[in-house]
Design a protein around this motif. Structure first.
Motif, PDB file in Angstrom:
ATOM      1  N   PHE A 122       1.807  -9.233   7.049  1.00  0.00           N
ATOM      2  CA  PHE A 122       2.155  -7.809   6.929  1.00  0.00           C
ATOM      3  C   PHE A 122       0.803  -7.340   6.767  1.00  0.00           C
ATOM      4  O   PHE A 122       0.658  -7.830   5.466  1.00  0.00           O
ATOM      5  CB  PHE A 122       3.467  -7.424   6.218  1.00  0.00           C
ATOM      6  N   VAL A 123       1.161  -5.979   6.594  1.00  0.00           N
ATOM      7  CA  VAL A 123       0.063  -4.768   5.724  1.00  0.00           C
ATOM      8  C   VAL A 123       1.084  -3.875   5.777  1.00  0.00           C
ATOM      9  O   VAL A 123       1.560  -3.262   6.344  1.00  0.00           O
ATOM     10  CB  VAL A 123      -0.895  -4.111   7.351  1.00  0.00           C
ATOM     11  N   ILE A 124       0.706  -3.250   4.517  1.00  0.00           N
ATOM     12  CA  ILE A 124       1.070  -2.268   3.399  1.00  0.00           C
ATOM     13  C   ILE A 124       0.682  -1.211   4.471  1.00  0.00           C
ATOM     14  O   ILE A 124      -0.700  -1.089   3.636  1.00  0.00           O
ATOM     15  CB  ILE A 124       1.015  -2.514   2.129  1.00  0.00           C
ATOM     16  N   ILE A 125       0.463   0.373   4.454  1.00  0.00           N
ATOM     17  CA  ILE A 125       0.548   1.337   5.201  1.00  0.00           C
ATOM     18  C   ILE A 125       0.722   2.657   3.213  1.00  0.00           C
ATOM     19  O   ILE A 125       1.981   2.513   2.969  1.00  0.00           O
ATOM     20  CB  ILE A 125       0.840   2.280   6.175  1.00  0.00           C
ATOM     21  N   MET A 126      -0.443   3.109   3.565  1.00  0.00           N
ATOM     22  CA  MET A 126      -0.169   3.420   1.873  1.00  0.00           C
ATOM     23  C   MET A 126      -0.325   5.092   1.971  1.00  0.00           C
ATOM     24  O   MET A 126      -1.120   5.554   2.737  1.00  0.00           O
ATOM     25  CB  MET A 126      -1.192   3.432   0.783  1.00  0.00           C
ATOM     26  N   LYS A 127      -0.241   5.654   1.425  1.00  0.00           N
ATOM     27  CA  LYS A 127      -0.090   6.934   1.287  1.00  0.00           C
ATOM     28  C   LYS A 127      -0.439   7.470  -0.204  1.00  0.00           C
ATOM     29  O   LYS A 127      -0.355   7.322  -1.233  1.00  0.00           O
ATOM     30  CB  LYS A 127       0.924   8.134   1.329  1.00  0.00           C
ATOM     31  N   HIS A 128      -1.548   9.328  -0.637  1.00  0.00           N
ATOM     32  CA  HIS A 128      -1.010   9.401  -1.144  1.00  0.00           C
ATOM     33  C   HIS A 128      -0.013  10.454  -2.073  1.00  0.00           C
ATOM     34  O   HIS A 128       0.743  10.533  -1.044  1.00  0.00           O
ATOM     35  CB  HIS A 128      -2.896  10.425  -1.418  1.00  0.00           C
ATOM     36  N   PRO A 129      -0.098  10.564  -3.397  1.00  0.00           N
ATOM     37  CA  PRO A 129       1.078  10.112  -4.057  1.00  0.00           C
ATOM     38  C   PRO A 129       2.341  12.269  -3.421  1.00  0.00           C
ATOM     39  O   PRO A 129       0.394  12.946  -3.861  1.00  0.00           O
ATOM     40  CB  PRO A 129       0.941  10.881  -5.762  1.00  0.00           C
ATOM     41  N   THR A 130       2.466  12.923  -4.031  1.00  0.00           N
ATOM     42  CA  THR A 130       3.153  14.381  -3.993  1.00  0.00           C
ATOM     43  C   THR A 130       2.537  14.801  -4.637  1.00  0.00           C
ATOM     44  O   THR A 130       2.095  14.023  -5.901  1.00  0.00           O
ATOM     45  CB  THR A 130       4.593  14.352  -3.204  1.00  0.00           C
ATOM     46  N   VAL A 131       2.869  16.233  -5.226  1.00  0.00           N
ATOM     47  CA  VAL A 131       2.058  17.132  -6.840  1.00  0.00           C
ATOM     48  C   VAL A 131       3.726  16.412  -7.571  1.00  0.00           C
ATOM     49  O   VAL A 131       3.117  16.532  -8.475  1.00  0.00           O
ATOM     50  CB  VAL A 131       2.311  18.245  -6.218  1.00  0.00           C
ATOM     51  N   MET A 132       4.999  16.631  -7.165  1.00  0.00           N
ATOM     52  CA  MET A 132       5.826  16.264  -8.136  1.00  0.00           C
ATOM     53  C   MET A 132       5.874  14.721  -8.291  1.00  0.00           C
ATOM     54  O   MET A 132       6.075  14.305  -9.652  1.00  0.00           O
ATOM     55  CB  MET A 132       6.961  16.463  -7.952  1.00  0.00           C
ATOM     56  N   ASP A 144       3.488   3.930 -13.722  1.00  0.00           N
ATOM     57  CA  ASP A 144       2.603   3.305 -12.407  1.00  0.00           C
ATOM     58  C   ASP A 144       2.746   2.871 -11.849  1.00  0.00           C
ATOM     59  O   ASP A 144       2.561   2.722 -10.710  1.00  0.00           O
ATOM     60  CB  ASP A 144       1.400   2.179 -13.400  1.00  0.00           C
ATOM     61  N   ILE A 145       3.810   1.463 -12.465  1.00  0.00           N
ATOM     62  CA  ILE A 145       3.974   0.692 -11.266  1.00  0.00           C
ATOM     63  C   ILE A 145       5.813   1.400 -10.272  1.00  0.00           C
ATOM     64  O   ILE A 145       5.361   1.198  -8.958  1.00  0.00           O
ATOM     65  CB  ILE A 145       5.338  -0.769 -10.149  1.00  0.00           C
ATOM     66  N   GLU A 146       5.743   2.415 -10.568  1.00  0.00           N
ATOM     67  CA  GLU A 146       6.809   2.857  -9.633  1.00  0.00           C
ATOM     68  C   GLU A 146       6.037   4.044  -8.851  1.00  0.00           C
ATOM     69  O   GLU A 146       6.599   4.485  -8.194  1.00  0.00           O
ATOM     70  CB  GLU A 146       8.542   3.831 -11.287  1.00  0.00           C
ATOM     71  N   LEU A 147       4.976   4.845  -9.254  1.00  0.00           N
ATOM     72  CA  LEU A 147       4.665   5.586  -8.640  1.00  0.00           C
ATOM     73  C   LEU A 147       3.719   4.402  -7.326  1.00  0.00           C
ATOM     74  O   LEU A 147       3.377   5.394  -6.448  1.00  0.00           O
ATOM     75  CB  LEU A 147       2.970   6.075  -9.262  1.00  0.00           C
ATOM     76  N   ILE A 148       3.270   3.596  -7.723  1.00  0.00           N
ATOM     77  CA  ILE A 148       2.609   2.784  -6.793  1.00  0.00           C
ATOM     78  C   ILE A 148       3.792   2.685  -5.575  1.00  0.00           C
ATOM     79  O   ILE A 148       3.501   2.702  -4.432  1.00  0.00           O
ATOM     80  CB  ILE A 148       2.186   1.509  -7.321  1.00  0.00           C
ATOM     81  N   SER A 149       4.913   2.119  -5.476  1.00  0.00           N
ATOM     82  CA  SER A 149       5.783   2.303  -4.754  1.00  0.00           C
ATOM     83  C   SER A 149       6.363   3.586  -4.280  1.00  0.00           C
ATOM     84  O   SER A 149       6.850   3.408  -3.133  1.00  0.00           O
ATOM     85  CB  SER A 149       7.209   1.715  -5.664  1.00  0.00           C
ATOM     86  N   LYS A 150       6.146   4.959  -4.538  1.00  0.00           N
ATOM     87  CA  LYS A 150       6.494   5.530  -4.383  1.00  0.00           C
ATOM     88  C   LYS A 150       4.993   5.722  -2.857  1.00  0.00           C
ATOM     89  O   LYS A 150       5.395   7.240  -2.044  1.00  0.00           O
ATOM     90  CB  LYS A 150       6.496   7.113  -5.207  1.00  0.00           C
ATOM     91  N   CYS A 151       3.839   5.718  -2.935  1.00  0.00           N
ATOM     92  CA  CYS A 151       3.231   5.478  -2.443  1.00  0.00           C
ATOM     93  C   CYS A 151       2.815   4.863  -0.764  1.00  0.00           C
ATOM     94  O   CYS A 151       1.874   4.733  -0.210  1.00  0.00           O
ATOM     95  CB  CYS A 151       1.893   5.794  -2.917  1.00  0.00           C
ATOM     96  N   ILE A 152       3.941   4.135  -0.620  1.00  0.00           N
ATOM     97  CA  ILE A 152       3.938   2.801   0.408  1.00  0.00           C
ATOM     98  C   ILE A 152       5.170   4.202   1.167  1.00  0.00           C
ATOM     99  O   ILE A 152       6.035   4.746   1.075  1.00  0.00           O
ATOM    100  CB  ILE A 152       5.233   1.763  -0.376  1.00  0.00           C
TER     101      ILE A 152
END
Length: 224
Positions: A122-132, A144-152
């Motif tokens: 599979f392929v993971i599509i990422m996005k940049h984090p929001t301001v909040m 750090d890992i929680e932020l990464i999970s929110k950026c999926i």
């Protein structure tokens, strides 16, 4: 009066108006607080107000929100900003006036791919984090890992595309735990390479004549 600018990440045309007295009050309160979270919240609120509530500042990436805030400030308070630059050789200050139009988002052209391939599965599509999300990380409300999970954004296989908001937090935690260290490193690298709002100033110290470079970034210097 109404003005237009484009959102750095998408090129979307945004209409906006200058500050009013109520936005100036928001700036003053945030400036007095000097708290990072208060400044970000103030900036987000001003972006929302001045775009006629068409743009939700807190849902933007940090660099989009910063750029939009400065474009609004540029037509509201003035197109230039004076800085006192400190020499790295003699520690004396040199006055410098910078046109705000020179402060732009850097790194859009050099971003790594947001597609993280995991073997042939599979392929993971990422996005940049929001301001909040950035604020929560800075406030130690997110790891750090929680932020990464929110950026999926989504996970793509041959059969289907699954958006992260369609799965439970428990399933997401299990998915993250089962990723390899290498894959996590690629995801982290994508976030760390996020574009930034900055401008490098080359100047000569008026006191010791040393050639200096100073990087102006973010928007915290533009609140007063």
């Amino acid at each position: 009066p109404q003005f237009e600018t484009t959102l750095p990440s998408t090129g979307e045309v945004i209409k906006f108006r200058p500050f009013l007295v109520k936005e100036e009050k928001i700036l003053m309160l945030a400036s007095e607080s000097e708290e990072y979270k208060d400044m970000v919240n103030a900036c987000s609120q001003i972006v929302e107000n001045c775009t006629f509530e068409k743009v939700q500042g807190k849902n933007l990436t940090m660099y989009d929100m910063q750029d939009l805030f400065l474009r609004i400030r540029e037509v509201s308070i003035g197109e230039e900003q004076e800085f006192q630059l400190i020499c790295g050789e003699c520690d004396e200050q040199t006055s410098f006036i910078m046109p705000l139009k020179e402060l732009n988002v850097k790194g859009l052209e050099d971003m790594p791919s947001n597609e993280i391939k995991v073997g042939d599965d599979f392929v993971i599509i990422m996005k940049h984090p929001t301001v909040m999300e950035v604020v929560e990380l800075e406030s130690n409300e997110l790891t750090d890992i929680e932020l990464i999970s929110k950026c999926i954004h989504s996970v793509v296989t041959e059969e289907e595309t699954t958006k992260i908001e369609d799965i439970s937090s428990e399933e997401l935690d299990e998915f993250i735990d089962d990723l390899s260290i290498e894959t996590m490193g690629e995801m982290r690298k994508y976030i760390q390479a996020m574009p930034v709002l900055e401008h490098t100033i080359d100047f000569k110290c008026v006191h010791c004549k040393a050639e200096q470079k100073v990087s102006i970034n973010g928007y915290e210097h533009f609140f007063a």
